[in-house]
Design a protein around this motif. Structure first.
Motif, PDB file in Angstrom:
ATOM      1  N   HIS A  62       0.848  -1.199   0.000  1.00  0.00           N
ATOM      2  CA  HIS A  62       0.000   0.000   0.000  1.00  0.00           C
ATOM      3  C   HIS A  62       0.878   1.242   0.000  1.00  0.00           C
ATOM      4  O   HIS A  62       1.657   1.469   0.921  1.00  0.00           O
ATOM      5  N   GLY A  63       0.768   2.039  -1.068  1.00  0.00           N
ATOM      6  CA  GLY A  63       1.527   3.278  -1.122  1.00  0.00           C
ATOM      7  C   GLY A  63       2.953   3.109  -1.565  1.00  0.00           C
ATOM      8  O   GLY A  63       3.731   4.062  -1.502  1.00  0.00           O
ATOM      9  N   GLY A  64       3.339   1.919  -2.000  1.00  0.00           N
ATOM     10  CA  GLY A  64       4.674   1.714  -2.535  1.00  0.00           C
ATOM     11  C   GLY A  64       4.636   1.790  -4.042  1.00  0.00           C
ATOM     12  O   GLY A  64       4.638   2.855  -4.645  1.00  0.00           O
ATOM     13  N   ARG A  65       4.558   0.604  -4.679  1.00  0.00           N
ATOM     14  CA  ARG A  65       4.463   0.573  -6.131  1.00  0.00           C
ATOM     15  C   ARG A  65       3.115   1.099  -6.625  1.00  0.00           C
ATOM     16  O   ARG A  65       3.028   1.754  -7.652  1.00  0.00           O
ATOM     17  N   ARG A  66       2.059   0.839  -5.880  1.00  0.00           N
ATOM     18  CA  ARG A  66       0.720   1.280  -6.265  1.00  0.00           C
ATOM     19  C   ARG A  66       0.432   2.642  -5.649  1.00  0.00           C
ATOM     20  O   ARG A  66       0.486   2.814  -4.436  1.00  0.00           O
ATOM     21  N   ALA A  67       0.153   3.627  -6.489  1.00  0.00           N
ATOM     22  CA  ALA A  67      -0.126   4.975  -5.991  1.00  0.00           C
ATOM     23  C   ALA A  67      -1.378   4.975  -5.127  1.00  0.00           C
ATOM     24  O   ALA A  67      -2.350   4.272  -5.415  1.00  0.00           O
ATOM     25  N   ASN A  76       3.549  14.598  -4.501  1.00  0.00           N
ATOM     26  CA  ASN A  76       3.647  14.934  -3.084  1.00  0.00           C
ATOM     27  C   ASN A  76       3.770  13.684  -2.223  1.00  0.00           C
ATOM     28  O   ASN A  76       4.545  13.650  -1.255  1.00  0.00           O
ATOM     29  N   ASP A  77       3.014  12.647  -2.567  1.00  0.00           N
ATOM     30  CA  ASP A  77       3.045  11.412  -1.792  1.00  0.00           C
ATOM     31  C   ASP A  77       4.390  10.699  -1.945  1.00  0.00           C
ATOM     32  O   ASP A  77       4.927  10.149  -0.983  1.00  0.00           O
ATOM     33  N   PHE A  78       4.938  10.719  -3.161  1.00  0.00           N
ATOM     34  CA  PHE A  78       6.242  10.099  -3.396  1.00  0.00           C
ATOM     35  C   PHE A  78       7.337  10.863  -2.660  1.00  0.00           C
ATOM     36  O   PHE A  78       8.280  10.270  -2.120  1.00  0.00           O
ATOM     37  N   SER A  79       7.220  12.187  -2.619  1.00  0.00           N
ATOM     38  CA  SER A  79       8.178  13.005  -1.874  1.00  0.00           C
ATOM     39  C   SER A  79       8.125  12.690  -0.382  1.00  0.00           C
ATOM     40  O   SER A  79       9.163  12.611   0.290  1.00  0.00           O
ATOM     41  N   LEU A  80       6.908  12.488   0.148  1.00  0.00           N
ATOM     42  CA  LEU A  80       6.766  12.122   1.556  1.00  0.00           C
ATOM     43  C   LEU A  80       7.415  10.770   1.835  1.00  0.00           C
ATOM     44  O   LEU A  80       8.086  10.589   2.863  1.00  0.00           O
ATOM     45  N   LEU A  81       7.237   9.822   0.912  1.00  0.00           N
ATOM     46  CA  LEU A  81       7.870   8.513   1.067  1.00  0.00           C
ATOM     47  C   LEU A  81       9.389   8.642   1.080  1.00  0.00           C
ATOM     48  O   LEU A  81      10.074   8.009   1.891  1.00  0.00           O
ATOM     49  N   ALA A  82       9.931   9.483   0.191  1.00  0.00           N
ATOM     50  CA  ALA A  82      11.379   9.692   0.150  1.00  0.00           C
ATOM     51  C   ALA A  82      11.880  10.332   1.441  1.00  0.00           C
ATOM     52  O   ALA A  82      12.935   9.958   1.971  1.00  0.00           O
ATOM     53  N   GLY A  83      11.118  11.299   1.972  1.00  0.00           N
ATOM     54  CA  GLY A  83      11.506  11.920   3.237  1.00  0.00           C
ATOM     55  C   GLY A  83      11.495  10.934   4.387  1.00  0.00           C
ATOM     56  O   GLY A  83      12.402  10.944   5.242  1.00  0.00           O
ATOM     57  N   ALA A  84      10.475  10.077   4.426  1.00  0.00           N
ATOM     58  CA  ALA A  84      10.414   9.060   5.483  1.00  0.00           C
ATOM     59  C   ALA A  84      11.585   8.098   5.373  1.00  0.00           C
ATOM     60  O   ALA A  84      12.180   7.702   6.391  1.00  0.00           O
ATOM     61  N   ALA A  85      11.940   7.707   4.134  1.00  0.00           N
ATOM     62  CA  ALA A  85      13.083   6.808   3.940  1.00  0.00           C
ATOM     63  C   ALA A  85      14.381   7.475   4.383  1.00  0.00           C
ATOM     64  O   ALA A  85      15.268   6.816   4.948  1.00  0.00           O
ATOM     65  N   ASN A  86      14.520   8.779   4.153  1.00  0.00           N
ATOM     66  CA  ASN A  86      15.716   9.490   4.607  1.00  0.00           C
ATOM     67  C   ASN A  86      15.826   9.485   6.124  1.00  0.00           C
ATOM     68  O   ASN A  86      16.911   9.281   6.691  1.00  0.00           O
ATOM     69  N   LEU A  87      14.709   9.714   6.803  1.00  0.00           N
ATOM     70  CA  LEU A  87      14.741   9.709   8.271  1.00  0.00           C
ATOM     71  C   LEU A  87      15.076   8.326   8.808  1.00  0.00           C
ATOM     72  O   LEU A  87      15.818   8.200   9.793  1.00  0.00           O
ATOM     73  N   ALA A  88      14.549   7.280   8.163  1.00  0.00           N
ATOM     74  CA  ALA A  88      14.883   5.920   8.583  1.00  0.00           C
ATOM     75  C   ALA A  88      16.365   5.642   8.363  1.00  0.00           C
ATOM     76  O   ALA A  88      17.003   4.957   9.181  1.00  0.00           O
ATOM     77  N   ARG A  89      16.919   6.162   7.278  1.00  0.00           N
ATOM     78  CA  ARG A  89      18.345   5.970   7.015  1.00  0.00           C
ATOM     79  C   ARG A  89      19.198   6.733   8.029  1.00  0.00           C
ATOM     80  O   ARG A  89      20.213   6.212   8.509  1.00  0.00           O
ATOM     81  N   MET A  90      18.783   7.938   8.386  1.00  0.00           N
ATOM     82  CA  MET A  90      19.511   8.692   9.402  1.00  0.00           C
ATOM     83  C   MET A  90      19.467   7.982  10.744  1.00  0.00           C
ATOM     84  O   MET A  90      20.452   7.993  11.496  1.00  0.00           O
ATOM     85  N   ALA A  91      18.330   7.367  11.040  1.00  0.00           N
ATOM     86  CA  ALA A  91      18.238   6.605  12.289  1.00  0.00           C
ATOM     87  C   ALA A  91      19.208   5.436  12.268  1.00  0.00           C
ATOM     88  O   ALA A  91      19.888   5.153  13.271  1.00  0.00           O
ATOM     89  N   LYS A  92      19.299   4.739  11.134  1.00  0.00           N
ATOM     90  CA  LYS A  92      20.199   3.595  11.023  1.00  0.00           C
ATOM     91  C   LYS A  92      21.660   4.023  11.157  1.00  0.00           C
ATOM     92  O   LYS A  92      22.486   3.297  11.723  1.00  0.00           O
TER      93      LYS A  92
END
Length: 544
Positions: A498-503, A513-529
């Motif tokens: 849900h919300g990955g490959r399928r818009a 906008n939704d794809f940008s939000l996904l990219a931002g969330a992935a960046n925060l997860a990477r910073m946490a790692k």
């Protein structure tokens, strides 16, 4: 609605918080958001989304945290608010503590819908991504290398056939027209279809004549409606519906000599595939991988795997069309610091230091980005290109067997025949024509009766230099070691159903906008790692 402010004071006697602190890994996204939520998403950073009157909203810092976790875990709005209500990790990350609902009531899923809409209408709709990238830059996680790639994003609607497209477009037009205009439109409909239902008309679909009659009658209804609208002043809504109707009847239909409309045996270049989402397009990632929807493009820093740019285009857009936008930050930096300055700084560095170790501006990409125009743009900006360029292919003599002299504007074939290049808008062409007839090597060169022709790209020199560079084993090893990192990043982004490959939404702007939000969330997860944390001085640092 006025801005809600979260309580910044922690409850030291909160059993839930104490349990999470002891059990959650330090590099988890939950611990990261708990520690850095107020730094990343201070409520005051969203003050422009609210007015000064009305009841207070749920604190934006809480909503932003829920949205980040929602995109990382692929939850719908209802699932996200349910997890916020019952999952201790989500509540810990959001800083709401225990289940004292009198202090922190749960909120409806419509709060997320409303907040996304407020962001979309604001001057900074992608601020969550921008916040994540700004923090990553401050932590030193963004260098001067970029890896580019794209991936399909399937649309959230069903692809329509021609009849469904036309009927749906007429129905939309009737829906937005006022009563007077609607009466005028209904009077010119001669097919007997009231267009009230979205279901296809009931006919014998095995009867060819019935199909032809159906297509012809609905097409004539569509054109009759457009004729009515020609002399009418239209509202923006009606004008948009009329434009869509004109598009769908013009892209798929042809008219015989007797005036009968039929479906054209071709696919329009920019074909609209749905009236529900008119911006979705047919696309293909490879020759055999076709899809309907959009393309998501990203650029990442290969060392930290931080996403530096995220763009969405229609599915039929080429990868190279978004390339310059993806490296906009590099082009801007190189505009202020030229390539001569970089060379000078390298000359002043320690002579024992390997030049390859310097963080040179470099762009990596597959064959889709290896166009002459993009290579030329990178050269002008002083950026090293690691974009792979397709070598000429074929069973006969390929283009690289010919000596192309751009200084003299001549081309010499393997047999030693030299001809001049005739220049045109796209570059030029070299025609060997009659010289091929007596040539003993012609059977190895061409089967054309007019002789061999060599096309010259307007950026031929840049393409030649790129092909020569990629034959270097060092170039090849660097490319193979670096470029796959963007594919792994896409695997992280697309792993949720849900919300990955399928818009999850419709329309280019909302999908972007939704794809940008996904990219931002992935960046925060990477910073946490990477265990990036803010410091008391207001900056960011990475634990060594």
């Amino acid at each position: 609605m006025s801005l809600g402010i979260a309580d910044s004071q922690s409850n030291f006697f909160d059993d839930m918080a104490q349990f999470c602190e002891k059990t959650l890994p330090k590099d988890s996204i939950y611990a990261f958001l708990h520690d850095e939520r107020n730094r990343l998403f201070p409520d005051e950073a969203f003050v422009d989304l609210f007015s000064g009157r009305g009841r207070q909203s749920v604190p934006p810092s809480v909503i932003a945290t829920v949205m980040v976790l929602q995109r990382l875990q692929g939850c719908s709005d209802r699932e996200a608010t349910e997890r916020y209500a019952f999952d201790a990790r989500w509540r810990y990350a959001a800083g709401v503590g225990s289940y004292d609902v009198s202090a922190w009531p749960i909120f409806s899923h419509t709060v997320l819908v409303d907040f996304r809409e407020r962001l979309r209408r604001s001057d900074k709709p992608d601020r969550v991504f921008e916040i994540s990238l700004e923090a990553a830059r401050a932590a030193g996680l963004v260098g001067h290398k970029r890896v580019l790639d794209s991936t399909p994003l399937y649309d959230a609607v069903a692809t329509m056939d021609t009849i469904t497209l036309i009927r749906s477009a007429i129905r939309n037009l009737l829906k937005v027209a006022d009563s007077s205009l609607r009466d005028s439109l209904v009077r010119v409909l001669t097919s007997g279809d009231d267009y009230a239902s979205s279901a296809k008309p009931t006919i014998d679909w095995d009867d060819t004549d019935a199909q032809i009659e159906l297509i012809d009658s609905r097409a004539k209804d569509a054109y009759a409606c457009l004729v009515v609208l020609e002399a009418t002043e239209l509202t923006p809504e009606v004008n948009q519906a009329a434009h869509l109707l004109a598009t769908v009847v013009g892209q798929d239909l042809e008219q015989d000599d007797d005036g009968t409309f039929h479906i054209a045996r071709r696919v329009a270049k920019d074909r609209v595939i749905s009236t529900v989402d008119p911006e979705a397009r047919h696309g293909h990632k490879t020759t055999h991988h076709k899809f309907d929807g959009y393309k998501g493009h990203i650029a990442i820093d290969p060392d930290s795997e931080i996403i530096t740019c995220a763009i969405v285009t229609p599915g039929n857009a080429g990868d190279a069309s978004a390339a310059q936008d993806l490296i906009g930050d590099l082009l801007e930096d190189q505009g202020s610091v030229g390539s001569d300055d970089l060379i000078a700084s390298a000359d002043q560095s320690d002579p024992t230091e390997d030049v390859d170790e310097i963080d040179r501006p470099t762009v990596y990409g597959d064959n889709a980005y290896g166009t002459g125009s993009f290579h030329d743009r990178l050269e002008q900006a002083g950026i090293d290109s690691r974009c792979k360029t397709q070598d000429p292919a074929g069973e006969l003599f390929t283009k690289d067997r010919f000596d192309i002299n751009l200084t003299d504007d001549t081309v010499t074939c393997p047999a030693g025949v030299r001809v001049a290049i005739s220049r045109n808008r796209s570059g030029g062409v070299a025609k060997f024509a009659d010289a091929c007839t007596p040539c003993q090597m012609s059977h190895q060169c061409t089967s054309a009766t007019q002789g061999r022709t060599i096309s010259i790209n307007s950026h031929e020199a840049a393409l030649t230099r790129a092909r020569n560079s990629q034959r270097d084993p060092v170039w090849h090893d660097d490319y193979r070691a670096t470029r796959p990192k963007v594919e792994r990043k896409f695997a992280h982004l697309m792993r949720r159903k849900h919300g990955g490959r399928r818009a999850r939404v419709r329309g280019l702007l909302r999908v972007g906008n939704d794809f940008s939000l996904l990219a931002g969330a992935a960046n925060l997860a990477r910073m946490a790692k990477l265990q990036a944390r803010s410091n008391p001085c207001g900056g960011w640092e990475v634990a060594m």
